[in-house]
Motif scaffolding. Structure first.
Motif, PDB file in Angstrom:
ATOM      1  N   PHE A 169       4.083   6.037 -10.142  1.00  0.00           N
ATOM      2  CA  PHE A 169       5.326   5.537  -9.184  1.00  0.00           C
ATOM      3  C   PHE A 169       4.637   4.462  -8.815  1.00  0.00           C
ATOM      4  O   PHE A 169       5.393   3.351  -8.463  1.00  0.00           O
ATOM      5  N   LEU A 170       3.731   4.218  -7.794  1.00  0.00           N
ATOM      6  CA  LEU A 170       3.143   3.105  -7.173  1.00  0.00           C
ATOM      7  C   LEU A 170       3.082   1.746  -8.262  1.00  0.00           C
ATOM      8  O   LEU A 170       3.466   0.914  -7.807  1.00  0.00           O
ATOM      9  N   GLN A 171       2.481   2.101  -9.258  1.00  0.00           N
ATOM     10  CA  GLN A 171       2.266   0.844 -10.245  1.00  0.00           C
ATOM     11  C   GLN A 171       3.447   0.402 -10.709  1.00  0.00           C
ATOM     12  O   GLN A 171       3.477  -0.724 -11.039  1.00  0.00           O
ATOM     13  N   GLN A 172       4.526   1.460 -11.046  1.00  0.00           N
ATOM     14  CA  GLN A 172       5.874   0.846 -11.377  1.00  0.00           C
ATOM     15  C   GLN A 172       6.574  -0.028 -10.484  1.00  0.00           C
ATOM     16  O   GLN A 172       7.000  -0.851 -10.832  1.00  0.00           O
ATOM     17  N   PHE A 173       5.861  -0.115  -9.212  1.00  0.00           N
ATOM     18  CA  PHE A 173       6.442  -0.790  -8.216  1.00  0.00           C
ATOM     19  C   PHE A 173       5.373  -1.973  -7.794  1.00  0.00           C
ATOM     20  O   PHE A 173       5.342  -2.536  -6.734  1.00  0.00           O
ATOM     21  N   ALA A 174       4.330  -2.281  -8.605  1.00  0.00           N
ATOM     22  CA  ALA A 174       3.442  -3.296  -8.461  1.00  0.00           C
ATOM     23  C   ALA A 174       2.546  -2.908  -7.302  1.00  0.00           C
ATOM     24  O   ALA A 174       2.052  -3.711  -6.603  1.00  0.00           O
ATOM     25  N   VAL A 193      19.308  -5.391 -24.423  1.00  0.00           N
ATOM     26  CA  VAL A 193      18.375  -4.421 -24.033  1.00  0.00           C
ATOM     27  C   VAL A 193      17.154  -4.794 -23.466  1.00  0.00           C
ATOM     28  O   VAL A 193      16.755  -5.676 -24.190  1.00  0.00           O
ATOM     29  N   ALA A 194      16.631  -4.434 -22.347  1.00  0.00           N
ATOM     30  CA  ALA A 194      15.230  -5.156 -21.943  1.00  0.00           C
ATOM     31  C   ALA A 194      14.572  -3.906 -21.340  1.00  0.00           C
ATOM     32  O   ALA A 194      15.230  -3.106 -20.528  1.00  0.00           O
ATOM     33  N   ALA A 195      13.244  -3.341 -21.833  1.00  0.00           N
ATOM     34  CA  ALA A 195      12.484  -2.646 -21.063  1.00  0.00           C
ATOM     35  C   ALA A 195      12.165  -2.978 -19.729  1.00  0.00           C
ATOM     36  O   ALA A 195      11.833  -4.326 -19.364  1.00  0.00           O
ATOM     37  N   ALA A 196      12.102  -2.075 -18.886  1.00  0.00           N
ATOM     38  CA  ALA A 196      12.114  -2.237 -17.368  1.00  0.00           C
ATOM     39  C   ALA A 196      11.084  -1.283 -16.637  1.00  0.00           C
ATOM     40  O   ALA A 196      10.684  -0.203 -17.412  1.00  0.00           O
ATOM     41  N   THR A 197      10.723  -1.647 -15.636  1.00  0.00           N
ATOM     42  CA  THR A 197       9.910  -0.704 -14.584  1.00  0.00           C
ATOM     43  C   THR A 197      10.908   0.311 -13.568  1.00  0.00           C
ATOM     44  O   THR A 197      12.142   0.013 -13.945  1.00  0.00           O
ATOM     45  N   LEU A 198      10.300   1.203 -13.031  1.00  0.00           N
ATOM     46  CA  LEU A 198      11.324   1.833 -12.180  1.00  0.00           C
ATOM     47  C   LEU A 198      11.829   0.943 -11.110  1.00  0.00           C
ATOM     48  O   LEU A 198      12.779   1.413 -10.539  1.00  0.00           O
ATOM     49  N   ALA A 199      11.158  -0.415 -10.816  1.00  0.00           N
ATOM     50  CA  ALA A 199      11.533  -1.245  -9.990  1.00  0.00           C
ATOM     51  C   ALA A 199      12.626  -2.018 -10.491  1.00  0.00           C
ATOM     52  O   ALA A 199      13.271  -2.745  -9.672  1.00  0.00           O
ATOM     53  N   VAL A 218       0.880  -1.060  -0.053  1.00  0.00           N
ATOM     54  CA  VAL A 218       0.002   0.011   0.001  1.00  0.00           C
ATOM     55  C   VAL A 218       0.788   1.169  -0.155  1.00  0.00           C
ATOM     56  O   VAL A 218       1.797   1.538   0.730  1.00  0.00           O
ATOM     57  N   GLY A 219       0.787   2.151  -0.773  1.00  0.00           N
ATOM     58  CA  GLY A 219       1.123   3.483  -0.808  1.00  0.00           C
ATOM     59  C   GLY A 219       0.834   4.224   0.305  1.00  0.00           C
ATOM     60  O   GLY A 219      -0.217   5.234  -0.176  1.00  0.00           O
ATOM     61  N   TYR A 220       1.435   4.038   1.322  1.00  0.00           N
ATOM     62  CA  TYR A 220       0.776   4.944   2.409  1.00  0.00           C
ATOM     63  C   TYR A 220       1.545   6.049   2.660  1.00  0.00           C
ATOM     64  O   TYR A 220       2.717   6.240   2.716  1.00  0.00           O
ATOM     65  N   ASP A 263      -0.281   8.806 -17.412  1.00  0.00           N
ATOM     66  CA  ASP A 263       0.089   7.820 -18.252  1.00  0.00           C
ATOM     67  C   ASP A 263      -0.860   6.593 -18.229  1.00  0.00           C
ATOM     68  O   ASP A 263      -0.739   5.642 -18.968  1.00  0.00           O
ATOM     69  N   GLY A 264      -1.946   6.955 -17.673  1.00  0.00           N
ATOM     70  CA  GLY A 264      -2.954   5.597 -17.430  1.00  0.00           C
ATOM     71  C   GLY A 264      -3.084   4.690 -16.206  1.00  0.00           C
ATOM     72  O   GLY A 264      -3.865   3.920 -15.766  1.00  0.00           O
ATOM     73  N   SER A 265      -1.922   4.742 -15.386  1.00  0.00           N
ATOM     74  CA  SER A 265      -1.698   3.741 -14.389  1.00  0.00           C
ATOM     75  C   SER A 265      -2.706   4.353 -13.283  1.00  0.00           C
ATOM     76  O   SER A 265      -3.096   5.507 -13.150  1.00  0.00           O
ATOM     77  N   LYS A 266      -3.241   3.186 -12.666  1.00  0.00           N
ATOM     78  CA  LYS A 266      -4.343   3.480 -11.766  1.00  0.00           C
ATOM     79  C   LYS A 266      -4.192   2.983 -10.391  1.00  0.00           C
ATOM     80  O   LYS A 266      -3.642   1.808 -10.163  1.00  0.00           O
ATOM     81  N   VAL A 267      -4.608   3.560  -9.396  1.00  0.00           N
ATOM     82  CA  VAL A 267      -4.303   2.747  -8.006  1.00  0.00           C
ATOM     83  C   VAL A 267      -5.646   2.918  -7.390  1.00  0.00           C
ATOM     84  O   VAL A 267      -6.187   4.267  -7.333  1.00  0.00           O
ATOM     85  N   THR A 268      -6.266   2.046  -6.513  1.00  0.00           N
ATOM     86  CA  THR A 268      -7.321   2.374  -5.694  1.00  0.00           C
ATOM     87  C   THR A 268      -6.764   2.921  -4.440  1.00  0.00           C
ATOM     88  O   THR A 268      -6.145   2.889  -3.846  1.00  0.00           O
TER      89      THR A 268
END
Length: 870
Positions: free
Chosen positions: A134-139, A833-839, A118-120, A165-170
Motif C-alpha cells: 500500500f505504501l509503495q503504491q503511494f510512493a 487505457v493506462a496502468a496506474a497505481t492505487l494513488a 512515512v507510513g506512520y 508482490d516484492g514491494s519494500k519499505v524501510t
C-alpha cells in the motif's frame, strides 16, 4: 556514540472510552496551545500530528478561524501531517478502505502542504503483510510501526519489510511504543535519569547507532520544554547525542550508515512486547458486519453504478461519495472498528456506518430510477434492470423483490423469452409505506410481496440488461416445490441425520466431510479487547438440541432448514457451575443452487445469554500444518499451531499468540486430495483449535460485558483500556450471518478461484415500479436497453469501478488472490487505457504484457476524451 532522534508528537484517538465530542473539545485547547508555542519560539518543531489529517478536519470544525495560522506552520514544516486520513486498522477493514484512506489523506495534505512521506502506524493492533505494498503504491518508502513486532519475526528494530508482490519499505519499530518517552521532567538531571532506562530498552534491538525517541502520548499536550534540554543532556554524558529530529530525518541518518538491513516478509501480529488484542476481530460483530456491508456497497455497487450513469451523461456526486468514505473511515480506527470502546462510543461508530449505508442506498435507488427512466421499453411490463458491476459478462442467480396485486406474473428478456424464477419468500405489503401518494389514504392497499430468485444470462460487463415483469400473465416455468431430506446436484451431496448432523460429499472426487457446520458454544471470560476462555470452560455443541429439519426443492435451488434450541448457561457464573439455565434459538438454512458448486448458509441466532462465544466448525480431515486466509488484496499462509505458543509463558509475553486470526472473508485448508474453503459476509475471525488442528472454527459472535479486565488466561496482568462495564457488548437480540462453503477437489486451481469470484457475485436487480418516495424531474436522456462500459479479459478478482479522484476518467481495479502470478489481461473499451497505481498515477508500462504478482492489485485509468455515450 548513539544518535538519539527526539521526535515530538501526539497520538490522537478520536474516540475510545470517551466520545469524539470529548475529543474535539480537548483538541481545541491542545491545538491552541501548540500553535501559540510554535509561533512564540521559532526553534520548536517539527511536531508530528499523528499522521492523520482527520485531526485537522476536527480542529477546524471547532476553530475555523485558525486555518491560516495552522496552514502557515504546516507549510513551514513545523507541523507535520499525513499521509493517512485516519489511523486505520489494517486487519479488519477492507482493501478499498485502506486505499481510500491514503487517497483522501494525501488529498488533504496537498491542500495544506506536503504529506509526511512515512507510513506512520503507531497503534494498529497488528500489521498487515500488505502494508509495504500500500505504501509503495503511494510512493512512500518508509514506515514507522509499533504493535506486532518481536525478534521472533526479525532480530532488529530496523529492517526492510517486503510484501508478497516484492514491494519494500524501510521500516523502523518503536519497540516500547509511541509513549515510551512521555512526560519528561523539565530538569536536565532528572530528565537524564528518566531517559537512561528508556534508552537502554530502545537501543536493545537497534541495528545502527541511530535511535528513535518518540516524545508524546495519547491526547497529551506539547512538551515544549523538552527540546531546550537536549544541549544540556549532551553536555552531561557522552553515550548519546540528542538531536531534534523527525521520522524523515531519522531515515536519512539510517540510510547514510550504509548498513544492510535484514529483509522480512509477512504480517506482524506477535504480542510478545505489546498486546495486539486477539479478540477485536469478533468483538461487536454487528459493527463488523455493518462495516463490511458498507464497504461492499460503496466499492462494488454504488461507485460502479455511478460510473455507468456518468458515462451515460448523468452527474457523478463525487463529494457525496467521498463524505460517505470519510465517515466510514472515522469508524476504522483501531479502537473504533475493534469495538473496544465504551458503549456510548460503539453506538456512535454503529450510527456512522448505518448513516453511510442509508446515504449509499438512497444514491443507488435514485440512480437506478434515473437509469430505468432513460431506457425505452421494448416490451410491455415493468422494467427490471440487472446491473453487473464486474468487468466480465456474467450469468447466474440474482434476487429481486416485487410488489404486485396479481396472483400471476412472469419475467421475460428483451426478446420475449421467459426467464426462470423461484419465490424465496412471500408475504403481504402495505403499499402506503412505499408509495408516497398512498400515505394519506384512509384505506390500506395490500400487495403481494415476493422475494424472487431470478436466473439471468449474458449480463454485459460493467453494464446492464433490461428484463420485464409482466403481471397477470401465468408463467410457464414450473413453480412446484417438493419436500426433500437432502441437497444434491451434479457436484455436491449434503445429508442430515436425525440429530441434524451434516455430512457433505464432493461427488467430483468422492471425498466426504463429516460433521460440517456444527455449532459450538463456549464461555468467554474476556473483554472487548480479548477473547479469553474460562479457566475451566464448558463447551456445548448443537448435536443434541435439534427441534426440526425441513427441506424443499424448487426450480432453481434446494434448501434444508435446521432449528435448534440449545440449552446453555445464561452467564459465566452459570457456566462455571455447569448450569444450562439459558437457551439459544438457532436457525440454519443451507441452500444449494442447481448450477452452483458451493453451499450458501444463512444462520440466525437469538442471543439471549451472556459471556459466551458461538462458533461454527468446519472439519477438513486435512493433515497439514498450514492453512490460508485472505488479507487486503491478497492471500496469506498461516501456521495451524503458532510455534510461539511453546515459549510465550516462559518469555512472559503480554498475550498468548493463539491461532485466533483475522480474515477479510475467506479461510481455507486443503491438500492435494481434499479441502474446504469458507467465504463469509462480515465475519472477520476464525480459529484453529489447539486440539483440532484439522478444523476451521469461524466465530459467529462473542458476548462480553467489560471494556477491559485484568488477569485473563490468554492475557495476564493489567487490564487493557479501562475497567469499564460495557453491557451493550453482550449484543443481545437477533443476529443474522451468511457464509458460503466450497469443497476443494483439486486444490486452489483456476476453477476454484473462478468459483470464489462467482460466490462473491456482483449482480444487482432493481424493479422500476414508477413509485418513489421522492419526486425528481425527468432528465430527458435516452439510454439503450443494454449497455457496457468496458470488459476485462482477466482471471483477476474485481475490486472496484469508480470515477478518478481528480480527473474526468474512470478507474477500474482488480487483484490477484492466488499464490501465483496472473496475466493482467486486456481491457476492451472505447477509451484510452493506462496502468496506474492505487494513488491513480499513471505507470509507464505496457498493460498488455505486464503480469500481476500474487497479493497485488492491478489498477487501470480509462480516459474517454471528455465525451459521454448518450
Amino acid at each position: 556514540m548513539k544518535t538519539v532522534h527526539l521526535v515530538q508528537h501526539t497520538h490522537w484517538d478520536r474516540e475510545w472510552y470517551f466520545t469524539e465530542n470529548d475529543s474535539k473539545a480537548v483538541l481545541y485547547y491542545f491545538m491552541d496551545d501548540l500553535l501559540q508555542r510554535l509561533e512564540d519560539d521559532n526553534t520548536l518543531g517539527p511536531f508530528v500530528l499523528d499522521g492523520q489529517t482527520v485531526v485537522i478536519e476536527d480542529y477546524l470544525s471547532v476553530a475555523p478561524q485558525q486555518e491560516t495560522r495552522l496552514r502557515q506552520l504546516i507549510e513551514q514544516g513545523r507541523i507535520v501531517i499525513g499521509p493517512w486520513y485516519t489511523q486505520s486498522d489494517f486487519l479488519v477493514v477492507g482493501a478499498e478502505s485502506i486505499t481510500r484512506n491514503l487517497l483522501l489523506g494525501q488529498a488533504d495534505c496537498q491542500r495544506f502542504g506536503d504529506a509526511m512521506p512515512v507510513g506512520y502506524v503507531p497503534d494498529s493492533f497488528g500489521q498487515s503483510a500488505q502494508l509495504p505494498m500500500f505504501l509503495q503504491q503511494f510512493a512512500i518508502d518508509h514506515a514507522v510501526i509499533w504493535r506486532g513486532w518481536s525478534e521472533h519475526n526479525v532480530p532488529f528494530s530496523e529492517f526492510s519489510w517486503q510484501a508478497a508482490d516484492g514491494s519494500k519499505v524501510t521500516t523502523a519499530v518503536l519497540p516500547w511504543g509511541y509513549g515510551c518517552a512521555k512526560w519528561l521532567p523539565d530538569s536536565p538531571s532528572a530528565c537524564l535519569t528518566a531517559l537512561q532506562p528508556i534508552l537502554e530498552k530502545q537501543t536493545r534491538f537497534s541495528l545502527t547507532g541511530n535511535v528513535l525517541l518518540p516524545n508524546g502520548n495519547d491526547q497529551s499536550p506539547f512538551e515544549y520544554r523538552v527540546p531546550q534540554l537536549l544541549d544540556q543532556l549532551n553536555q552531561q554524558q557522552d553515550e548519546y547525542r540528542f538531536v531534534r529530529s523527525s521520522f524523515s530525518q531519522f531515515f536519512q541518518s539510517l540510510e547514510s550508515t550504509n548498513v544492510t538491513l535484514p529483509i522480512y516478509q509477512g504480517e506482524l501480529i506477535s504480542p510478545k512486547y505489546m498486546r495486539i488484542h486477539r479478540g477485536i476481530f469478533s468483538t461487536r460483530v454487528d459493527i463488523k458486519q455493518l462495516n463490511a456491508r458498507l464497504e461492499q456497497t460503496l466499492s462494488q455497487h454504488l461507485e460502479p453504478l455511478l460510473a455507468l450513469n456518468w458515462r451515460l451523461g448523468l452527474p457523478y456526486p463525487q463529494h457525496a461519495v467521498d463524505n460517505i468514505w470519510r465517515e466510514a473511515m472515522k469508524s476504522h480506527a483501531h479502537d473504533s472498528i475493534g469495538g473496544c470502546n465504551s458503549d456510548r462510543v460503539n453506538a456512535m461508530v454503529k450510527n456512522r456506518l448505518e448513516s453511510g449505508l442509508e446515504m449509499a442506498q438512497q444514491l443507488i435507488d435514485l440512480n437506478m430510477k434515473m437509469l430505468a427512466e432513460g431506457i425505452s421499453a421494448q416490451l410491455d411490463g415493468k422494467k427490471i434492470i440487472i446491473f453487473n458491476a464486474r468487468p466480465q459478462i456474467s450469468a447466474g442467480l440474482v434476487e429481486v423483490t416485487i410488489y404486485t396485486p396479481e396472483q400471476d406474473f412472469r419475467v421475460v428478456d428483451g426478446e420475449g423469452n421467459e426467464c426462470r424464477w423461484q419465490i424465496v419468500e412471500e408475504g403481504r405489503q402495505d403499499m402506503s409505506i412505499i408509495v408516497q401518494e398512498l400515505s394519506n389514504s384512509t384505506e390500506t392497499t395490500w400487495y403481494r410481496k415476493c422475494r424472487l430468485l431470478l436466473e439471468v444470462a449474458d449480463i454485459p460487463a460493467c453494464g446492464y440488461q433490461t428484463l420485464y415483469l409482466q403481471e397477470g400473465v401465468r408463467a410457464e416455468c414450473d413453480q412446484q416445490v417438493e419436500s426433500v431430506v437432502k441437497l444434491e446436484n451434479p457436484w455436491l451431496l449434503l445429508e442430515a441425520n436425525k440429530q441434524g448432523i451434516l455430512t457433505l460429499t464432493d461427488k467430483r472426487n468422492q471425498q466426504t466431510y463429516h460433521h460440517v457446520l456444527q455449532l459450538v458454544d463456549g464461555g468467554d471470560a474476556g473483554d472487548n479487547y480479548n477473547y479469553s476462555p474460562p479457566f475451566n470452560d464448558w463447551l456445548i455443541n448443537s448435536d443434541d438440541f435439534l427441534t426440526s429439519v425441513t427441506g424443499q426443492q424448487g426450480v432453481l435451488q434446494s434448501s434444508l432448514t435446521l432449528n435448534w434450541q440449545m440449552a446453555v448457561p445464561e452467564d459465566l457464573a452459570a457456566r462455571n457451575a455447569r448450569r444450562a439455565n439459558g437457551e439459544l434459538d438457532v436457525t440454519m438454512t443451507i441452500t444449494l443452487a442447481h448450477t452452483n458448486t458451493w453451499l450458501d448458509v444463512a444462520i440466525s441466532v437469538n442471543n439471549t445469554v451472556r459471556d459466551h462465544r458461538l462458533q461454527v466448525l468446519l472439519p477438513t480431515n486435512v493433515q497439514q500444518h498450514i492453512h490460508f486466509a485472505d488479507q487486503p488484496f491478497g492471500l496469506i499462509e498461516r501456521q495451524n499451531m503458532p510455534p510461539e505458543m511453546a515459549v510465550w509463558q516462559d518469555e512472559q509475553w503480554t498475550e498468548a499468540p493463539v491461532a485466533l486470526y483475522p480474515m477479510q472473508s475467506q479461510v481455507m485448508m486443503y491438500d492435494e486430495k481434499r479441502g474446504l474453503c469458507v467465504l463469509t459476509e462480515g465475519l472477520r475471525e476464525y480459529q484453529i483449535p489447539e486440539n483440532q488442528q484439522d478444523v476451521m472454527a469461524v466465530t459467529l459472535l462473542r458476548s462480553v460485558g467489560w471494556l477491559g479486565q485484568a488477569n485473563m488466561p490468554y492475557r495476564p496482568g493489567r487490564a487493557s483500556g479501562m475497567v469499564l462495564p460495557s453491557p451493550d457488548s453482550q449484543i443481545q437480540g437477533m443476529h443474522h450471518f451468511k457464509l458460503s462453503l466450497l469443497a476443494m477437489n483439486n486444490g486452489a486451481d483456476s476453477t476454484f478461484w473462478r468459483d470464489v469470484e462467482r460466490v462473491r457475485g456482483n449482480l444487482h436487480a432493481w424493479l422500476a415500479t414508477g413509485w418513489s418516495r421522492f419526486r425528481t424531474n425527468p432528465h430527458g436522456r435516452v439510454f439503450p436497453p443494454h449497455f457496457s462500459i468496458l470488459s476485462w479479459d482477466t482471471e483477476l478478482h474485481f475490486s472496484t469501478l469508480k470515477k478518478a479522484q481528480h480527473s474526468d476518467a474512470l478507474v477500474v481495479r482488480a487483484w490477484n488472490p492466488t499464490a501465483r502470478t496472473l496475466a493482467r489481461g486486456s481491457i476492451t473499451t472505447n477509451g484510452e487505457v493506462a496502468a496506474a497505481t492505487l494513488a491513480e498515477t499513471t505507470l509507464q508500462t505496457d498493460r498488455h504484457q505486464e503480469s500481476v504478482p500474487t497479493c497485488a492489485p492491478a489498477t487501470c485509468v480509462i480516459n474517454f476524451g471528455g465525451e459521454k455515450t448518450c
